[in-house]
Design an enzyme around this catalytic site. Structure first.
Site, mmCIF file in Angstrom:
data_model
loop_
_atom_site.group_PDB
_atom_site.id
_atom_site.type_symbol
_atom_site.label_atom_id
_atom_site.label_comp_id
_atom_site.label_asym_id
_atom_site.label_seq_id
_atom_site.Cartn_x
_atom_site.Cartn_y
_atom_site.Cartn_z
ATOM 1 N N SER A 25 0.554 -1.315 -0.139
ATOM 2 C CA SER A 25 0.351 -0.145 -0.346
ATOM 3 C C SER A 25 1.047 1.285 -0.256
ATOM 4 C CB SER A 25 -0.859 0.145 1.463
ATOM 5 O OG SER A 25 -1.643 1.265 1.152
ATOM 6 N N SER A 27 -0.541 4.105 1.069
ATOM 7 C CA SER A 27 -1.455 5.172 1.287
ATOM 8 C C SER A 27 -0.639 5.387 2.829
ATOM 9 C CB SER A 27 -2.157 4.420 1.979
ATOM 10 O OG SER A 27 -3.317 4.000 0.560
ATOM 11 N N THR A 75 -9.726 -1.305 1.892
ATOM 12 C CA THR A 75 -9.275 -1.511 0.690
ATOM 13 C C THR A 75 -9.990 -3.557 0.985
ATOM 14 O OG1 THR A 75 -8.820 -1.284 -1.254
ATOM 15 C CG2 THR A 75 -7.061 -2.602 1.391
ATOM 16 N N LYS A 79 -14.493 -3.194 1.440
ATOM 17 C CA LYS A 79 -15.143 -1.973 0.924
ATOM 18 C C LYS A 79 -16.633 -2.570 2.011
ATOM 19 C CE LYS A 79 -11.964 -0.181 -1.644
ATOM 20 N NZ LYS A 79 -12.307 0.605 -3.289
ATOM 21 N N ASN A 100 -14.991 2.972 1.547
ATOM 22 C CA ASN A 100 -13.465 3.087 1.821
ATOM 23 C C ASN A 100 -12.979 4.131 2.582
ATOM 24 O OD1 ASN A 100 -13.386 6.127 0.209
ATOM 25 N ND2 ASN A 100 -11.668 5.251 -0.768
ATOM 26 N N ASP A 115 -13.938 6.821 -3.868
ATOM 27 C CA ASP A 115 -13.510 6.617 -4.330
ATOM 28 C C ASP A 115 -13.998 7.422 -6.049
ATOM 29 O OD1 ASP A 115 -11.271 5.302 -3.971
ATOM 30 O OD2 ASP A 115 -12.723 3.160 -4.135
ATOM 31 N N GLY A 146 -16.301 -5.320 -10.625
ATOM 32 C CA GLY A 146 -15.703 -5.655 -8.865
ATOM 33 C C GLY A 146 -15.699 -4.001 -8.740
ATOM 34 N N LEU A 240 -7.217 2.259 -14.093
ATOM 35 C CA LEU A 240 -7.261 2.245 -12.650
ATOM 36 C C LEU A 240 -6.040 2.082 -12.029
ATOM 37 C CD1 LEU A 240 -9.857 3.504 -13.119
ATOM 38 C CD2 LEU A 240 -10.706 2.137 -11.323
ATOM 39 N N TYR A 242 -2.657 1.984 -10.598
ATOM 40 C CA TYR A 242 -1.361 2.691 -11.047
ATOM 41 C C TYR A 242 0.001 2.344 -10.461
ATOM 42 C CZ TYR A 242 -2.973 2.065 -5.903
ATOM 43 O OH TYR A 242 -2.937 0.850 -4.911
ATOM 44 N N GLY A 263 -4.054 5.065 -12.726
ATOM 45 C CA GLY A 263 -5.102 5.811 -11.770
ATOM 46 C C GLY A 263 -3.879 6.327 -10.227
HETATM 47 P P1 NAP Z 1 -12.039 -6.230 -7.795
HETATM 48 O O1 NAP Z 1 -13.372 -5.927 -6.874
HETATM 49 O O2 NAP Z 1 -11.595 -7.384 -7.564
HETATM 50 O O3 NAP Z 1 -12.570 -5.977 -9.391
HETATM 51 C C1 NAP Z 1 -11.730 -7.158 -10.509
HETATM 52 C C2 NAP Z 1 -12.425 -7.125 -11.507
HETATM 53 O O4 NAP Z 1 -11.395 -7.062 -12.737
HETATM 54 C C3 NAP Z 1 -13.501 -8.033 -10.997
HETATM 55 O O5 NAP Z 1 -14.351 -7.534 -12.652
HETATM 56 C C4 NAP Z 1 -12.932 -9.634 -11.972
HETATM 57 O O6 NAP Z 1 -13.907 -10.200 -12.678
HETATM 58 C C5 NAP Z 1 -12.065 -8.621 -13.379
HETATM 59 N N1 NAP Z 1 -11.308 -9.000 -13.881
HETATM 60 C C6 NAP Z 1 -10.168 -9.539 -12.994
HETATM 61 N N2 NAP Z 1 -9.036 -11.146 -13.594
HETATM 62 C C7 NAP Z 1 -9.504 -10.169 -15.130
HETATM 63 C C8 NAP Z 1 -9.249 -10.965 -16.423
HETATM 64 N N3 NAP Z 1 -8.042 -12.233 -16.268
HETATM 65 N N4 NAP Z 1 -10.043 -11.067 -16.825
HETATM 66 C C9 NAP Z 1 -11.564 -10.139 -17.055
HETATM 67 N N5 NAP Z 1 -11.706 -9.261 -15.209
HETATM 68 C C10 NAP Z 1 -10.779 -9.491 -15.219
HETATM 69 O O7 NAP Z 1 -11.198 -4.982 -7.894
HETATM 70 P P2 NAP Z 1 -11.260 -3.449 -7.584
HETATM 71 O O8 NAP Z 1 -11.528 -3.343 -6.442
HETATM 72 O O9 NAP Z 1 -12.546 -3.198 -8.577
HETATM 73 O O10 NAP Z 1 -9.532 -2.856 -8.688
HETATM 74 C C11 NAP Z 1 -9.266 -2.972 -9.945
HETATM 75 C C12 NAP Z 1 -8.193 -2.449 -10.363
HETATM 76 O O11 NAP Z 1 -8.544 -1.070 -9.514
HETATM 77 C C13 NAP Z 1 -6.912 -2.307 -9.294
HETATM 78 O O12 NAP Z 1 -6.464 -3.296 -9.706
HETATM 79 C C14 NAP Z 1 -6.397 -2.137 -8.166
HETATM 80 O O13 NAP Z 1 -5.985 -1.552 -7.928
HETATM 81 C C15 NAP Z 1 -7.234 -0.972 -8.865
HETATM 82 N N6 NAP Z 1 -7.706 0.724 -8.016
HETATM 83 C C16 NAP Z 1 -7.304 1.800 -8.293
HETATM 84 C C17 NAP Z 1 -7.547 2.788 -7.433
HETATM 85 C C18 NAP Z 1 -7.042 4.035 -7.874
HETATM 86 O O14 NAP Z 1 -7.606 5.040 -6.367
HETATM 87 N N7 NAP Z 1 -6.237 4.546 -8.338
HETATM 88 C C19 NAP Z 1 -9.475 2.244 -6.531
HETATM 89 C C20 NAP Z 1 -10.227 1.450 -7.150
HETATM 90 C C21 NAP Z 1 -8.885 0.077 -7.454
HETATM 91 P P3 NAP Z 1 -13.705 -11.902 -11.462
HETATM 92 O O15 NAP Z 1 -15.175 -10.781 -10.621
HETATM 93 O O16 NAP Z 1 -14.849 -12.687 -12.316
HETATM 94 O O17 NAP Z 1 -12.119 -11.903 -10.952
#
Ligand code: NAP
Length: 293
Positions: A25, A27, A75, A79, A100, A115, A146, A240, A242, A263
């Site tokens: 992290s 953060s 996180t 969440k 969050n 977020d 997700g 997203l 980063y 992101g």
């Molecule tokens: P999450 O709740 O686990 O959701 C991830 C999504 O991606 C789900 O729909 C998942 O599907 C899908 N996915 C995962 N692997 C995949 C693959 N190989 N092919 C197709 N779809 C796939 O995670 P999240 O919290 O949304 O986070 C997603 C990304 O955003 C992470 O990298 C996180 O670090 C980033 N993020 C960035 C910020 C920022 O401030 N910049 C904030 C939040 C998140 P399944 O459920 O089927 O696995």
């Protein structure tokens, strides 16, 4: 938004992050920089709580109730798990179905989501120097369904975008659409579904948002789009992810002449918004960004 009472300058802010795992992290560095820049004292600690440890979660939130901890970020994977343990959700957290940011207000534990406004603030900055014609149609494609996709879809709809959602699991995409379905915004979501992100007609969209972890460290050669994908130069890409600082998706998009960003800006912005709620002090975004660049 100053939601809490001003505190004396000697106040020691105890802040932190709940999640699992938390090893990488950024953060703590971001919030340490914000505390220093605002002249405040305090700590931002990591609280790794195993997904099955409901008691651990409840014990930590009890410390917020007792004002031993003044603010928590949340996180993956908590969440949604924290929601039953809170007294009240803000309208944003309620609409997204994920929290969050946690704080105590009038003796009530409040769950908020920064977020969504964090994404929108950074998206506006990203789009700020684009030609108006490019963003006039405001048609977005979101990959993934997700937790972060929920915040992204909510924000885009609130900002007047037409949103298409692509996810590998149809039930998850429908769950996202119906989670926002009590809101009049939901009518704008056509849920487009594909398993491989390979048949997307990218020329239909002005903006593509990657809300999957594909491309994230350590799998930095991963991308949500197949190798053969051609990206139209009019398409803007918001990834997203980063970490790394330039993802493969962003690198490929730039090679096609597209505007693209990771992101990191959203990460800083969501942290800044939480910091301002907890401390009632303005967050120095430049200092926060510098701490992790
Ligand atoms: P999450 O709740 O686990 O959701 C991830 C999504 O991606 C789900 O729909 C998942 O599907 C899908 N996915 C995962 N692997 C995949 C693959 N190989 N092919 C197709 N779809 C796939 O995670 P999240 O919290 O949304 O986070 C997603 C990304 O955003 C992470 O990298 C996180 O670090 C980033 N993020 C960035 C910020 C920022 O401030 N910049 C904030 C939040 C998140 P399944 O459920 O089927 O696995």
């Amino acid at each position: 938004m100053n939601l809490l009472m001003p505190r004396p300058s000697t106040f020691d802010f105890q802040l932190g992050l709940i999640g699992f795992p938390l090893g990488h992290s950024l953060s703590p560095k971001i919030h340490a920089a914000a505390l220093t820049a605002s002249g405040s004292r305090g700590d931002y600690s990591l609280f790794p709580i195993h997904p099955d440890d409901q008691q651990g979660l409840a014990d930590l939130l009890a410390r917020v109730r007792r004002s031993e901890i003044h603010g928590l970020n949340v996180t993956i994977p908590h969440k949604q798990n924290v929601i039953p343990l809170l007294d009240k959700l803000t309208p944003t957290a309620q609409a997204i179905g994920a929290v969050n940011t946690i704080y105590l207000q009038d003796n009530k534990l409040i769950g908020h989501n920064t977020d969504a406004p964090g994404f929108l603030a950074d998206l506006r900055q990203f789009l700020g120097n684009r030609k108006p014609s490019i963003v006039n149609r405001k048609s977005a494609l979101v990959l993934g369904a997700g937790g972060s996709a929920r915040a992204v879809v909510y924000s885009l709809l609130a900002d007047g975008w037409t949103v298409t959602l692509a996810a590998r699991r149809i039930e998850q995409a429908h769950a996202l659409a119906s989670a926002i379905s009590n809101d009049q915004l939901s009518r704008s979501i056509p849920v487009g579904l594909t398993t491989l992100f390979s048949n997307l007609q990218l020329s239909q969209f002005d903006l593509l948002v990657n809300a999957t972890p594909l491309g994230m460290t350590p799998n930095t050669e991963g991308s949500p789009l197949p190798e053969s994908t051609t990206m139209p130069t009019t398409l803007m890409i918001y990834d997203l992810v980063y970490n790394p600082r330039e993802t493969k998706l962003v690198r490929d998009a730039r090679a096609f002449g597209c505007s693209a960003t990771t992101g990191l800006g959203m990460l800083i912005e969501q942290a800044a918004l939480a910091f301002e709620i907890w401390t009632s002090s303005p967050a120095d975004r430049a200092a926060m960004r510098k701490a992790v660049e």
